[in-house]
Design an enzyme around this catalytic site. Structure first.
Site, PDB file in Angstrom:
ATOM      1  N   ASP A  31       0.616  33.059  44.961  1.00 20.83           N
ATOM      2  CA  ASP A  31       1.174  33.365  43.641  1.00 20.83           C
ATOM      3  C   ASP A  31       0.048  33.191  42.628  1.00 20.83           C
ATOM      4  OD1 ASP A  31       4.468  33.059  42.525  1.00 20.83           O
ATOM      5  OD2 ASP A  31       2.789  33.228  41.132  1.00 20.83           O
ATOM      6  N   ASN A  32      -0.076  34.130  41.698  1.00 16.48           N
ATOM      7  CA  ASN A  32      -1.129  33.957  40.678  1.00 16.48           C
ATOM      8  C   ASN A  32      -0.633  33.150  39.486  1.00 16.48           C
ATOM      9  OD1 ASN A  32       0.474  35.742  39.313  1.00 16.48           O
ATOM     10  ND2 ASN A  32      -1.009  37.428  39.288  1.00 16.48           N
ATOM     11  N   ALA A  75       6.396  40.882  41.307  1.00 16.06           N
ATOM     12  CA  ALA A  75       6.401  42.164  40.590  1.00 16.06           C
ATOM     13  C   ALA A  75       6.662  41.901  39.118  1.00 16.06           C
ATOM     14  CB  ALA A  75       7.486  43.078  41.142  1.00 16.06           C
ATOM     15  N   TYR A 141       9.852  51.021  36.093  1.00 15.13           N
ATOM     16  CA  TYR A 141      10.075  49.855  36.963  1.00 15.13           C
ATOM     17  C   TYR A 141      10.775  50.292  38.245  1.00 15.13           C
ATOM     18  CZ  TYR A 141      12.409  45.802  38.914  1.00 15.13           C
ATOM     19  OH  TYR A 141      12.898  44.857  39.776  1.00 15.13           O
ATOM     20  N   LYS A 145       9.251  50.621  42.343  1.00 12.66           N
ATOM     21  CA  LYS A 145       9.845  50.036  43.560  1.00 12.66           C
ATOM     22  C   LYS A 145      10.130  51.130  44.585  1.00 12.66           C
ATOM     23  CE  LYS A 145      10.167  45.630  42.469  1.00 12.66           C
ATOM     24  NZ  LYS A 145       9.720  44.528  43.323  1.00 12.66           N
ATOM     25  N   ILE A 207      25.672  41.391  22.350  1.00  9.08           N
ATOM     26  CA  ILE A 207      26.242  42.222  23.422  1.00  9.08           C
ATOM     27  C   ILE A 207      25.749  43.646  23.193  1.00  9.08           C
ATOM     28  CG2 ILE A 207      28.336  43.145  24.466  1.00  9.08           C
ATOM     29  CD1 ILE A 207      29.801  40.656  23.715  1.00  9.08           C
TER      30      ILE A 207
HETATM   31  N1  UFG Z   1      22.996  42.154  28.130  1.00 10.97           N
HETATM   32  C1  UFG Z   1      23.519  41.931  26.871  1.00 10.97           C
HETATM   33  N2  UFG Z   1      22.838  41.107  26.039  1.00 10.97           N
HETATM   34  C2  UFG Z   1      21.668  40.491  26.390  1.00 10.97           C
HETATM   35  C3  UFG Z   1      21.155  40.716  27.694  1.00 10.97           C
HETATM   36  C4  UFG Z   1      21.845  41.560  28.530  1.00 10.97           C
HETATM   37  O1  UFG Z   1      24.566  42.485  26.495  1.00 10.97           O
HETATM   38  O2  UFG Z   1      21.097  39.762  25.572  1.00 10.97           O
HETATM   39  C5  UFG Z   1      23.734  43.039  29.037  1.00 10.97           C
HETATM   40  C6  UFG Z   1      22.928  44.223  29.473  1.00 10.97           C
HETATM   41  O3  UFG Z   1      23.077  45.280  28.552  1.00 10.97           O
HETATM   42  C7  UFG Z   1      23.529  44.523  30.845  1.00 10.97           C
HETATM   43  C8  UFG Z   1      23.959  43.155  31.348  1.00 10.97           C
HETATM   44  O4  UFG Z   1      24.016  42.319  30.219  1.00 10.97           O
HETATM   45  O5  UFG Z   1      24.672  45.298  30.675  1.00 10.97           O
HETATM   46  C9  UFG Z   1      22.976  42.568  32.337  1.00 10.97           C
HETATM   47  O6  UFG Z   1      21.693  42.603  31.759  1.00 10.97           O
HETATM   48  P1  UFG Z   1      20.445  41.855  32.421  1.00 10.97           P
HETATM   49  O7  UFG Z   1      19.280  42.103  31.510  1.00 10.97           O
HETATM   50  O8  UFG Z   1      20.794  40.462  32.745  1.00 10.97           O
HETATM   51  O9  UFG Z   1      20.257  42.612  33.785  1.00 10.97           O
HETATM   52  P2  UFG Z   1      20.032  44.170  34.049  1.00 10.97           P
HETATM   53  O10 UFG Z   1      21.313  44.657  34.662  1.00 10.97           O
HETATM   54  O11 UFG Z   1      19.528  44.908  32.885  1.00 10.97           O
HETATM   55  O12 UFG Z   1      18.801  44.088  35.010  1.00 10.97           O
HETATM   56  C10 UFG Z   1      18.927  43.904  36.347  1.00 10.97           C
HETATM   57  C11 UFG Z   1      17.632  43.316  36.911  1.00 10.97           C
HETATM   58  C12 UFG Z   1      16.512  44.308  36.784  1.00 10.97           C
HETATM   59  C13 UFG Z   1      16.933  45.619  37.371  1.00 10.97           C
HETATM   60  C14 UFG Z   1      18.179  46.099  36.698  1.00 10.97           C
HETATM   61  C15 UFG Z   1      18.664  47.408  37.229  1.00 10.97           C
HETATM   62  O13 UFG Z   1      17.308  42.131  36.231  1.00 10.97           O
HETATM   63  O14 UFG Z   1      15.412  43.809  37.486  1.00 10.97           O
HETATM   64  O15 UFG Z   1      19.196  45.152  36.911  1.00 10.97           O
HETATM   65  O16 UFG Z   1      19.382  48.099  36.239  1.00 10.97           O
HETATM   66  F1  UFG Z   1      15.982  46.552  37.177  1.00 10.97           F
END
Ligand code: UFG
Length: 328
Positions: A31-32, A75, A141, A145, A207
């Site tokens: 791990d870096n 990643a 992203y 992958k 939200i």
């Molecule tokens: N959300 C909010 N407010 C916030 C943060 C998130 O409403 O402050 C919502 C987002 O819009 C989403 C949900 O909460 O609907 C989940 O968001 P996250 O950021 O926790 O997770 P994501 O679904 O965006 O991301 C995850 C992984 C990524 C991956 C992605 C695929 O963390 O690595 O799913 O869509 F790429």
């Protein structure tokens, strides 16, 4: 097995190291520490502080440690940043991984486990998502992958590399004893942000979008416990004994949970209110993403030990209560 865990000081990697130890394996970590934390690892674990793209360093570790299988968790994973700075994602997530794979082949190490993502599916037409659903990522992203997934298929065919790719849904939660957990900087994930809003460490949660075509108007995601994810990586070992095995598995609970339901879970578990405001949709957020993981259940005997959002959030809450500032 002697396992090199690349990115083993990060969130999912560090939980997997714990599970490997518990299952009687011998993990060492590369791990870096750009995003990883030394404190996420037991002092007994050997940590090589190097870049995964450094073929000479990786080759030496593979030989010295008699590595049999490599797990790759390292990643960059900020979707928004990948849109604004795609080269960072293609160099780190694709190019560096190709260096790692070349070092493995040169050393004769031919078993590989790769962290992929539901982001490779883009905006799916059908739910739940199965492994054969079309892959059409909508950001660099997810594309980075998918590019590695495709490279792995070619290497399995050409060189007999056997690999498993796990497409994670929303990794969440923390070790049950509260000693390691999620600590991103910056933090963008819903559950830690909701917990921090509940405790007052951060301002009200925003939200992102309340007008989605979902039952309560907020996005649906499939939150899966980090230890459940980790155990799948070990369950797949016997399958990698077949040269050229090319395996793809979704890992999620299959239960869609809305943003509002996550907030309710945090309130229930913590006994506190989560202050929130509503904000416009975040660019690149699909309305709903949840998995059909029956292939992993069927083929690997994978079991979900944390099926409900309340249980998952309870482990995250215990970690944040024990270490409010993360590893700092
Ligand atoms: N959300 C909010 N407010 C916030 C943060 C998130 O409403 O402050 C919502 C987002 O819009 C989403 C949900 O909460 O609907 C989940 O968001 P996250 O950021 O926790 O997770 P994501 O679904 O965006 O991301 C995850 C992984 C990524 C991956 C992605 C695929 O963390 O690595 O799913 O869509 F790429």
């Amino acid at each position: 097995m002697n396992v090199l865990v690349v990115g083993g000081a990060g969130y999912i990697g560090s939980h997997c190291v714990r599970q490997l130890l518990a299952a009687g394996h011998n993990p060492v970590v590369l791990d870096n520490l750009v995003f990883g934390h030394r404190a996420a690892l037991s002092p007994a674990i050997r940590l090589y502080e190097a870049n995964l793209g450094d073929e000479a360093a990786v080759g030496k570790i593979l030989k010295d440690e008699k590595i049999e299988v490599v797990m790759h968790f390292a990643a960059f994973a900020y979707v928004g940043e990948s849109v604004s700075d795609p080269l960072k994602y293609y160099f780190n997530n694709v190019v560096a991984t190709l260096h790692l794979l070349r070092a493995m082949l040169a050393a004769g190490v031919k078993k590989f486990i790769f962290s992929s993502t539901c982001a490779t599916y883009g905006i799916p037409r059908e739910m739940p998502i199965v492994e054969s659903s079309p892959q059409a990522p909508i950001n660099p992203y997810g594309q980075s992958k998918l590019d590695v997934e495709n490279a792995l298929k070619s290497l399995a065919h050409a060189h007999g590399l056997s690999f498993a790719t796990f497409r994670y849904f929303n990794a969440a939660g923390a070790a049950e004893d509260g000693t390691i957990g999620e600590a991103h900087d910056p933090e963008t994930h819903l559950i830690p942000l909701a917990i921090d809003a509940a405790t007052g460490r951060r301002p009200a949660l925003q939200i992102f979008g309340t007008d989605y075509p979902t039952p309560d108007g907020t996005c649906l995601r499939d939150y899966v416990h980090v230890d459940d994810l980790s155990r799948a990586h070990i369950a797949v070992f016997p399958k990698l004994e077949t040269p050229g095995a090319a395996l793809f598995y979704n890992l999620g609970t299959g239960r869609p949970t809305s943003v509002l339901e996550v907030i309710q879970a945090v309130e229930k578990v913590s006994g506190r209110k989560v202050p929130y405001t509503t904000a416009p949709r975040r660019a690149g957020d699909p309305p709903a993403l949840y998995a059909d993981s029956s292939k992993a259940v069927r083929e690997l005997g994978w079991t979900v030990r944390f099926p409900g959002i309340n249980e998952i959030v309870a482990t995250a809450w215990a970690w944040h209560a024990a270490r409010p500032a993360g590893y700092r």
